[in-house]
Design a protein around this motif. Structure first.
Motif, mmCIF file in Angstrom:
data_model
loop_
_atom_site.group_PDB
_atom_site.id
_atom_site.type_symbol
_atom_site.label_atom_id
_atom_site.label_comp_id
_atom_site.label_asym_id
_atom_site.label_seq_id
_atom_site.Cartn_x
_atom_site.Cartn_y
_atom_site.Cartn_z
ATOM 1 N N SER A 56 -3.521 -9.915 3.718
ATOM 2 C CA SER A 56 -3.320 -11.040 2.805
ATOM 3 C C SER A 56 -4.087 -10.770 1.524
ATOM 4 C CB SER A 56 -3.848 -12.339 3.412
ATOM 5 O OG SER A 56 -3.413 -12.462 4.740
ATOM 6 N N PHE A 57 -3.514 -11.172 0.430
ATOM 7 C CA PHE A 57 -4.261 -11.225 -0.826
ATOM 8 C C PHE A 57 -4.546 -12.696 -1.077
ATOM 9 C CE2 PHE A 57 -1.740 -7.323 -1.444
ATOM 10 C CZ PHE A 57 -2.768 -6.436 -1.671
ATOM 11 N N GLY A 58 -5.775 -13.120 -0.809
ATOM 12 C CA GLY A 58 -6.084 -14.541 -0.928
ATOM 13 C C GLY A 58 -5.212 -15.319 0.032
ATOM 14 N N HIS A 91 0.237 -14.016 2.244
ATOM 15 C CA HIS A 91 0.315 -13.070 3.348
ATOM 16 C C HIS A 91 1.405 -12.067 3.051
ATOM 17 C CE1 HIS A 91 -2.384 -15.731 5.341
ATOM 18 N NE2 HIS A 91 -1.548 -16.734 5.166
ATOM 19 N N ILE A 92 1.020 -10.828 2.957
ATOM 20 C CA ILE A 92 1.994 -9.796 2.585
ATOM 21 C C ILE A 92 2.482 -9.073 3.842
ATOM 22 C CG2 ILE A 92 2.416 -7.758 1.186
ATOM 23 C CD1 ILE A 92 1.825 -10.244 -0.442
ATOM 24 N N LEU A 93 1.566 -8.585 4.660
ATOM 25 C CA LEU A 93 1.954 -7.929 5.913
ATOM 26 C C LEU A 93 1.647 -8.890 7.056
ATOM 27 C CD1 LEU A 93 0.547 -4.328 5.318
ATOM 28 C CD2 LEU A 93 2.830 -5.212 4.858
ATOM 29 N N SER A 114 12.609 -4.861 -2.548
ATOM 30 C CA SER A 114 11.446 -4.828 -3.424
ATOM 31 C C SER A 114 10.509 -5.994 -3.123
ATOM 32 C CB SER A 114 11.926 -4.913 -4.876
ATOM 33 O OG SER A 114 10.921 -4.513 -5.730
ATOM 34 N N GLY A 115 9.231 -5.703 -3.004
ATOM 35 C CA GLY A 115 8.246 -6.752 -2.784
ATOM 36 C C GLY A 115 8.019 -7.084 -1.323
ATOM 37 N N CYS A 116 8.617 -6.326 -0.402
ATOM 38 C CA CYS A 116 8.468 -6.678 1.010
ATOM 39 C C CYS A 116 7.155 -6.159 1.590
ATOM 40 C CB CYS A 116 9.639 -6.154 1.825
ATOM 41 S SG CYS A 116 9.640 -4.372 1.995
ATOM 42 N N GLY A 117 6.411 -5.343 0.829
ATOM 43 C CA GLY A 117 5.102 -4.901 1.300
ATOM 44 C C GLY A 117 5.022 -3.439 1.688
ATOM 45 N N LYS A 118 5.977 -2.642 1.266
ATOM 46 C CA LYS A 118 5.967 -1.218 1.637
ATOM 47 C C LYS A 118 4.749 -0.515 1.047
ATOM 48 C CE LYS A 118 9.976 -0.475 -0.304
ATOM 49 N NZ LYS A 118 10.268 -1.807 -0.826
ATOM 50 N N SER A 119 4.549 -0.698 -0.264
ATOM 51 C CA SER A 119 3.404 -0.024 -0.895
ATOM 52 C C SER A 119 2.096 -0.549 -0.327
ATOM 53 C CB SER A 119 3.440 -0.234 -2.403
ATOM 54 O OG SER A 119 4.608 0.320 -2.952
ATOM 55 N N THR A 120 2.060 -1.833 -0.032
ATOM 56 C CA THR A 120 0.855 -2.403 0.548
ATOM 57 C C THR A 120 0.542 -1.745 1.887
ATOM 58 O OG1 THR A 120 1.459 -4.478 -0.517
ATOM 59 C CG2 THR A 120 -0.249 -4.581 1.172
ATOM 60 N N LEU A 121 1.583 -1.549 2.699
ATOM 61 C CA LEU A 121 1.376 -0.900 3.996
ATOM 62 C C LEU A 121 0.866 0.533 3.802
ATOM 63 C CD1 LEU A 121 1.601 -0.870 7.050
ATOM 64 C CD2 LEU A 121 4.013 -0.268 6.834
ATOM 65 N N PHE A 155 1.949 8.460 -5.393
ATOM 66 C CA PHE A 155 2.021 7.054 -5.773
ATOM 67 C C PHE A 155 3.320 6.753 -6.486
ATOM 68 C CE2 PHE A 155 -2.344 7.773 -5.032
ATOM 69 C CZ PHE A 155 -2.854 6.570 -4.609
ATOM 70 N N GLN A 156 3.765 5.520 -6.279
ATOM 71 C CA GLN A 156 4.968 5.049 -6.948
ATOM 72 C C GLN A 156 4.819 5.169 -8.462
ATOM 73 O OE1 GLN A 156 5.819 1.144 -5.550
ATOM 74 N NE2 GLN A 156 7.874 1.119 -6.358
ATOM 75 N N SER A 157 3.611 4.918 -8.962
ATOM 76 C CA SER A 157 3.382 4.957 -10.411
ATOM 77 C C SER A 157 2.822 6.311 -10.844
ATOM 78 C CB SER A 157 2.421 3.852 -10.787
ATOM 79 O OG SER A 157 1.222 3.992 -10.040
ATOM 80 N N THR A 179 11.514 4.793 0.416
ATOM 81 C CA THR A 179 12.603 5.072 -0.521
ATOM 82 C C THR A 179 13.552 3.886 -0.594
ATOM 83 O OG1 THR A 179 14.402 6.577 -1.053
ATOM 84 C CG2 THR A 179 13.999 6.186 1.268
ATOM 85 N N HIS A 180 14.276 3.825 -1.696
ATOM 86 C CA HIS A 180 15.361 2.849 -1.813
ATOM 87 C C HIS A 180 16.708 3.543 -1.696
ATOM 88 C CE1 HIS A 180 13.206 -0.820 -2.747
ATOM 89 N NE2 HIS A 180 12.395 -0.120 -3.510
ATOM 90 N N ASP A 181 16.654 4.853 -1.496
ATOM 91 C CA ASP A 181 17.885 5.635 -1.500
ATOM 92 C C ASP A 181 18.404 5.796 -0.077
ATOM 93 O OD1 ASP A 181 18.986 8.375 -3.414
ATOM 94 O OD2 ASP A 181 19.577 8.011 -1.343
HETATM 95 N N1 LIG Z 1 -3.557 -6.596 -5.352
HETATM 96 C C1 LIG Z 1 -2.650 -7.547 -5.103
HETATM 97 N N2 LIG Z 1 -2.968 -8.848 -5.251
HETATM 98 C C2 LIG Z 1 -2.057 -9.813 -4.996
HETATM 99 N N3 LIG Z 1 -0.796 -9.586 -4.595
HETATM 100 C C3 LIG Z 1 -0.405 -8.313 -4.435
HETATM 101 C C4 LIG Z 1 -1.311 -7.226 -4.685
HETATM 102 N N4 LIG Z 1 -0.649 -6.076 -4.451
HETATM 103 C C5 LIG Z 1 0.601 -6.434 -4.073
HETATM 104 N N5 LIG Z 1 0.753 -7.773 -4.072
HETATM 105 C C6 LIG Z 1 1.968 -8.501 -3.686
HETATM 106 O O1 LIG Z 1 2.396 -7.999 -2.473
HETATM 107 C C7 LIG Z 1 3.810 -7.995 -2.403
HETATM 108 C C8 LIG Z 1 4.280 -6.676 -1.888
HETATM 109 O O2 LIG Z 1 3.996 -5.672 -2.818
HETATM 110 P P1 LIG Z 1 4.347 -4.163 -2.566
HETATM 111 O O3 LIG Z 1 3.903 -3.407 -3.763
HETATM 112 O O4 LIG Z 1 3.815 -3.733 -1.267
HETATM 113 O O5 LIG Z 1 5.934 -4.188 -2.531
HETATM 114 P P2 LIG Z 1 6.930 -3.000 -2.253
HETATM 115 O O6 LIG Z 1 7.597 -3.280 -0.980
HETATM 116 O O7 LIG Z 1 6.232 -1.707 -2.405
HETATM 117 O O8 LIG Z 1 7.983 -3.200 -3.431
HETATM 118 P P3 LIG Z 1 8.711 -2.106 -4.336
HETATM 119 O O9 LIG Z 1 9.897 -1.643 -3.568
HETATM 120 O O10 LIG Z 1 9.118 -2.898 -5.531
HETATM 121 O O11 LIG Z 1 7.729 -1.043 -4.646
HETATM 122 C C9 LIG Z 1 4.307 -8.354 -3.785
HETATM 123 O O12 LIG Z 1 4.796 -9.662 -3.743
HETATM 124 C C10 LIG Z 1 3.097 -8.272 -4.644
HETATM 125 O O13 LIG Z 1 3.154 -9.256 -5.626
#
Ligand SMILES: Nc1ncnc2c1ncn2[C@@H]1O[C@H](COP(=O)(O)OP(=O)(O)OP(=O)(O)O)[C@@H](O)[C@H]1O
Ligand SMILES: [Mg+2]
Lengths: 369, 313
Positions: free
Chosen positions: A12-14, A17-19, A38-45, A81-83, A191-193
């Protein structure tokens, strides 16, 4: 080389809840593809696996060691990294060599590794340039190079090919596949592909809103989706979903369908027992475009086939096939026909529906029946 | 097979040619109209007076301008003057120490503030606050603080350290260093703000990548973040250097150039010769030398700023 076990990870970020409880058991040497909107939490995981984010609860276990509390540098992971995250003050050579220098490898070995990686990624000419002098695709390859120069326990790739042109992307995909076959290092790859996902993966994990919807081999995920979300997410063009009713027709459960005012019945495959018990109820039929084609005479005898005449609304030639839009039960349905046999919009043509691989979902929950 | 029409015809008739209307053209000119008075004032009062100063530096002007030219004599007298040489030496000491210490403290504060600490906004304001004071106020405050009989020395002695000495302000060897202290106090917060902005501009994922590559926190700073702040260093040095050359009010309020002329700076020298000692020619010559100094710093800076778009910094 290592296995990776993700045990009920929450992040969770504050208050957000992301994952929400990720469980994955990844064997040594597996190539795992992570897909999801997009935004489902892949990068977070990925960040949680790498140790760049602390998990809120749960455990991350690499090579049978609990590393939940370890620093990223102690986890022996390489990540793209994605970026891109290239070091702006260093040229490409330095960028690739940095991790090796930090790990105090001998000079000759660094030289050799950077050269090898540069050849692999076709960036030899760029070694002297700063990241700001590179195009997006070139940066992405340098970012790949930085990871590939190392020999880590696990590779994490966050959309590493998203910015390459089509030809280079296919080449790099093949290179990654070869690399994996040669090194056998465990890889988690976002990936998105669709094609990347299907071709590279040993197993695909489909994520949505912080949950893993399905985790299985590409063919399983494609043929046997766990729910309507997975079915719609995997495959391009995506699966057709048609609301329809299960009816009793001459003592057999069938699907009632109406096309351009004509009613007919579609057979339900024998293995779909759950649907057969829902006579009288509405369900969602999922059928992929390639299962509705022009008539192929030699297949016509199969019991799961049905022919139907329908008016063509739109055609979209893709080269190999022509995607043809028709209406069934007043819902738009994409079909994949041979270009030479596709009619023009407004024409009526005969389609052959193959129900063999049709799947059915609960109308309310979207779960597989 | 159909014949495709020729791709381009030599002369093509068009139905209508669009011309900008009067209003459009006026709108285009408005920015120029608006800045032109400012421009005029700047040309007259900055560049005009610069040229006038250069002219005076070659003349026999004393209390009032006189246009009787004597070539380089004022410059010869200037560099023959011991007081000017002291002022130049002082500027060297002061300039180098001021710039280096400000950069060091500014960078350190910025890095500390960048550690996601609480009350960061408050601390930032505290550090930046001296910048809001005029140099005269800073000078006066530090004059009290550094005065042996009322300031830090007395405080130290009252704490019980009977032999505590801190009398740089009244020592002709050390007085220039008190100017450094006060100037650093005033300006390092500003340098911190510059560096902090630079640090915030560093992409978070770069730091993450370095962590994964195995770099420790210190390595991340020394090998990646600080080198990538090069443009900030550059701007900060330029700003501090020209503040140093122009320093006048701070030194005047703090030491008055004293004891004697031991903490004289070129700007004080220029002021005194031009306006209190009736040697306008020599004063103008010293002003021209200072202008040269500022230009020697600014021109390379402007040059690199203007072509920075072309290649990497
Ligand atoms: N440091 C952070 N603080 C608060 N929220 C965050 C933080 N990092 C990510 N999030 C939120 O977590 C969610 C998931 O982000 P994440 O980057 O994991 O998505 P993703 O699945 O990788 O998307 P994409 O396919 O666009 O890369 C997003 O809604 C984002 O706003
Ligand atoms: Mg992402």
């Amino acid at each position: 080389m290592a296995n990776l076990y993700i045990d009920n990870v929450h992040k969770s970020f504050g208050e957000t809840h992301i994952l929400k409880g990720i469980d994955m058991d990844i064997a040594d040497g597996e190539f795992i593809i992570l897909v999801g909107p997009s935004g489902c939490g892949k990068s977070t995981l990925m960040n949680c696996i790498a140790g760049l984010e602390q998990v809120t609860t749960g455990r991350v276990i690499i090579d049978d060691e609990d590393v939940t509390q370890s620093m990223p540098k102690d986890r022996d992971i390489a990540m793209v990294f994605q970026s891109y995250a290239l070091y702006p003050n260093m040229n490409v050579w330095k960028n690739i060599a940095f991790g090796l220098e930090i790990r105090k490898l001998p000079k000759e070995e660094i030289e050799e590794t950077v050269g090898r990686v540069a050849d692999l990624l076709q960036i030899r000419d760029l070694l002297k340039r700063k990241p700001s002098q590179l195009s997006g695709g070139q940066r992405q390859r340098v970012a790949m190079g930085r990871a590939l120069a190392r020999d880590p326990k696990i590779f994490l790739f966050d959309e590493p090919l998203s910015n390459l042109d089509a030809k280079l992307r296919v080449e790099m995909r093949t290179e990654i596949k070869k690399l994996h076959q040669r090194l056998g290092t465990t890889i988690v790859y976002v990936t998105h592909d669709q094609i990347e996902a299907m071709t590279l993966a040993n197993r695909i994990a489909v994520m949505k809103e912080g949950h893993i919807q399905q985790f299985g081999t590409p063919q399983e995920v494609y043929d046997n989706p766990a729910n309507q979300f997975v079915a719609g997410f995997m495959g391009s063009p995506s699966m057709n979903f048609i609301r329809c009713q299960v009816v009793d027709h001459q003592g057999d459960a069938t699907i009632a369908m109406s096309v351009d005012g004509k009613d007919f019945h579609l057979p339900i495959p024998q293995q779909e027992k759950g649907v057969r018990e829902r006579v009288g109820q509405e369900v969602v039929l999922g059928i992929r475009p390639e299962q509705i084609t022009d008539v192929v005479p030699q297949q016509e005898q199969a019991s799961t086939l049905a022919n139907v005449d329908a008016e063509i609304i739109v055609t979209e030639p893709t080269g190999a096939d022509t995607l043809t839009l028709i209406r069934m039960n007043d819902q738009e349905v994409n079909c994949r026909v041979h270009p030479a046999r596709a009619g023009a919009p407004g024409d009526t043509m005969t389609f052959m529906i193959n129900m063999d691989k049709a799947v059915f979902f609960d109308l309310a929950s979207g779960d597989r029946i | 097979m159909t014949q495709s029409p020729p791709l381009s015809e030599p002369t093509r008739a068009v139905r209508k040619v669009h011309k900008p209307s009067l209003g459009d053209r006026l709108a285009e000119q408005i920015p120029r109209l608006v800045v032109s008075p400012t421009m005029l004032i700047a040309v007259v009062f900055i560049y005009g007076f610069m040229i006038w100063t250069v002219v005076l530096s070659f003349s026999t002007s004393r209390i009032l301008p006189r246009y009787e030219f004597i070539g380089w004599q004022n410059y010869q007298r200037l560099f023959g003057n011991e007081r000017w040489m002291v002022a130049l030496t002082n500027l060297g000491i002061y300039g180098v120490l001021f710039v280096v210490i400000c950069l060091a403290i500014g960078l350190l504060l910025a890095i500390l503030l960048d550690q996601k600490i609480r009350a960061e906004g408050f601390l930032r304001t505290v550090y930046l606050y001296p910048m809001a004071l005029s140099f005269i106020v800073t000078g006066t405050v530090w004059k009290w603080l550094l005065n042996p009989s009322v300031g830090i020395q007395r405080f130290g002695r009252e704490l019980g350290f009977e032999n505590f000495r801190f009398d740089w302000l009244v020592s002709s060897d050390m007085s220039i260093y008190t100017v450094v202290i006060a100037a650093v106090w005033q300006s390092s917060g500003f340098v911190m703000a510059l560096f902090l902005a630079g640090l915030r501009g560093v992409d978070d994922s770069i730091i993450k990548a370095a962590q994964i590559d195995g770099a420790s926190r210190i390595t991340v700073y020394t090998r990646i973040i600080i080198p990538s702040l090069r443009p900030v260093f550059f701007s900060a040095i330029i700003m501090l250097a020209h503040i140093a050359i122009k320093s006048f009010d701070l030194a005047l309020a703090l030491t008055g150039g004293g004891p004697g002329y031991s903490s004289d700076l070129p700007a004080i020298f220029m002021y005194q010769f031009s306006f209190t000692r009736g040697q306008m020619g020599v004063g103008a010559a010293s002003a021209v030398i200072m202008l040269m100094g500022v230009m020697a710093i600014l021109i390379p800076y402007l040059y690199s700023e203007l072509r920075v778009k072309k290649d990497d910094r």
